[in-house]
Design a protein around this motif. Sequence first.
Motif, PDB file in Angstrom:
ATOM      1  N   LYS A 181      -3.803   5.151  -0.015  1.00 26.94           N
ATOM      2  CA  LYS A 181      -4.053   3.729   0.278  1.00 26.94           C
ATOM      3  C   LYS A 181      -4.687   2.977  -0.900  1.00 26.94           C
ATOM      4  CE  LYS A 181      -2.576   3.884   4.492  1.00 26.94           C
ATOM      5  NZ  LYS A 181      -1.257   3.467   4.794  1.00 26.94           N
ATOM      6  N   PRO A 183       0.837  -1.204   0.000  1.00 25.81           N
ATOM      7  CA  PRO A 183       0.000   0.000   0.000  1.00 25.81           C
ATOM      8  C   PRO A 183       0.874   1.258   0.000  1.00 25.81           C
ATOM      9  CG  PRO A 183      -0.713  -1.542   1.693  1.00 25.81           C
ATOM     10  CD  PRO A 183       0.588  -2.058   1.148  1.00 25.81           C
ATOM     11  N   PRO A 194       1.660   4.704   1.292  1.00 29.76           N
ATOM     12  CA  PRO A 194       1.287   5.450   2.501  1.00 29.76           C
ATOM     13  C   PRO A 194       0.590   6.777   2.180  1.00 29.76           C
ATOM     14  CG  PRO A 194       3.643   4.933   2.493  1.00 29.76           C
ATOM     15  CD  PRO A 194       3.078   4.454   1.201  1.00 29.76           C
TER      16      PRO A 194
END
Length: 168
Positions: free
Chosen positions: A87, A82, A84
Amino acid sequence: MAEQAQYEELARQLSAIGAVKRGLGRILPPECPAGSAAVLTLLGRYGEMRMSRLAELLSVDMSVTSRHVAHVADRGWIERCPDPADKRSRILRLTETGHAQLDELSLRTSRLLSDRLGHWSDDEVGLLIELMGRLRESFGDCRSPQRAPAHPPPYATDVSEPTTRTPA
């Protein structure tokens, strides 16, 4: 500026690059087709990145990039983490296995090029690298809109010129 005949010969020589690419493709392991090798190479060169950046570097559509990424991810050569900052997005990065696969690809490619270009001087190989880089740079991003040529091709017709018709 080069003569028309030089550009015509250049076009013929560039069409022969397909044979070079096929030769490079034949040395790839069966489980690592050219698209997968390109993904590994770009991640190895530029480091982790989003899929959109990878698509830009590959100069292909996101759907094509997704298929290549799925192939290398299924083999454990990359991981999709993912982002940051967003997402919904994923960051792609090489795994240890991916680095090993990239090392193997690099070794195979270097051996083939060494075999085929071993009789070339270091200066000739360096010049080829420089000129191919300049050629690629001159074409820019293959996916971006093409700019109009400085000179229209010889087959182009100027529609602003009046035409005359011979009566039938």
